[in-house]
Design an enzyme around this catalytic site. Structure first.
Site, mmCIF file in Angstrom:
data_model
loop_
_atom_site.group_PDB
_atom_site.id
_atom_site.type_symbol
_atom_site.label_atom_id
_atom_site.label_comp_id
_atom_site.label_asym_id
_atom_site.label_seq_id
_atom_site.Cartn_x
_atom_site.Cartn_y
_atom_site.Cartn_z
ATOM 1 N N VAL A 103 0.876 -1.178 0.000
ATOM 2 C CA VAL A 103 0.000 0.000 0.000
ATOM 3 C C VAL A 103 0.908 1.221 0.000
ATOM 4 C CG1 VAL A 103 -2.028 -1.043 1.083
ATOM 5 C CG2 VAL A 103 -0.196 -0.108 2.517
ATOM 6 N N SER A 104 0.349 2.375 -0.358
ATOM 7 C CA SER A 104 1.177 3.567 -0.567
ATOM 8 C C SER A 104 1.549 4.300 0.717
ATOM 9 C CB SER A 104 0.464 4.535 -1.513
ATOM 10 O OG SER A 104 0.246 3.923 -2.768
#
Length: 202
Positions: free
Chosen positions: A9-10
């Site tokens: 995930v970012s």
């Protein structure tokens, strides 16, 4: 043969659980987790995974955007995995299969590679045009330094070099750092070490 998962995930606030559950339904031997932007390939867990996978292993992602954000990075990744005889599969992008059993997948990869090359050529052309305009207007300041002191990929390349367990070619392949850039960095570190040592002796 092992089934290796890669989930990402970012940001730290986002949750990896959904991706993990999707991959665990397939049955994973190991899952690498990362909370970082996919702007480039210089991600520590990704590079660690690429260093540890063995011939015959299969890397699974929920979709290709989890492991790469550009066609350029995808093809660089594919080249590394093909050389190691490691397959890459995406639960969403089911067409992707690096094994020789899927000629349709190879056809799509070839087409995408051609489009990617065209895209790179157009970008370079626009960059040259932009530089020429900037020079005429007196605004061109030259190239920005690419590998800053906190550059994860370069730092990992230096770490692998210092361990002395693999060739420079292999290190550059894993970290996506050029030989010339790595040698320049090693030279900078060596010079800085000598200066610091001299200063401490006075």
């Amino acid at each position: 043969m092992k089934k290796i998962g890669y989930i990402r995930v970012s940001t730290a606030e986002q949750n990896l659980e959904r991706q993990k559950q999707q991959l665990e339904k397939v049955g994973m031997d190991k899952i690498y987790e990362e909370k970082v932007s996919a702007a480039n390939m210089d991600r520590l867990e990704l590079q660690k995974m690429l260093n540890e996978v063995k011939e015959g292993d299969i890397i699974y992602v929920t979709d290709l955007t989890r492991i790469t954000r550009s066609t350029k990075d995808l093809f660089a990744l594919i080249d590394i995995l093909k050389e190691k005889n490691v397959n890459l599969k995406s639960l969403k992008d089911t067409w992707l299969d690096l094994s020789t059993d899927n000629p349709y997948s190879q056809f799509l990869i070839t087409i995408m590679a051609g489009v990617n090359q065209l895209e790179r050529d157009l970008i370079r052309m626009r960059q040259r045009e932009g530089i020429e305009i900037a020079k005429r207007e007196g605004k061109y300041k030259g190239r920005v330094k690419k590998y800053h002191n906190n550059h994860a990929g370069m730092n990992y390349a230096v770490e692998l070099y210092n361990k002395g367990e693999m060739t420079v070619n292999r290190i550059c392949e894993i970290t996506n750092i050029s030989r010339a850039s790595l040698y320049r960095k090693l030279k900078e570190i060596s010079i800085k070490f000598k200066i610091d040592k001299t200063s401490n002796n006075h």
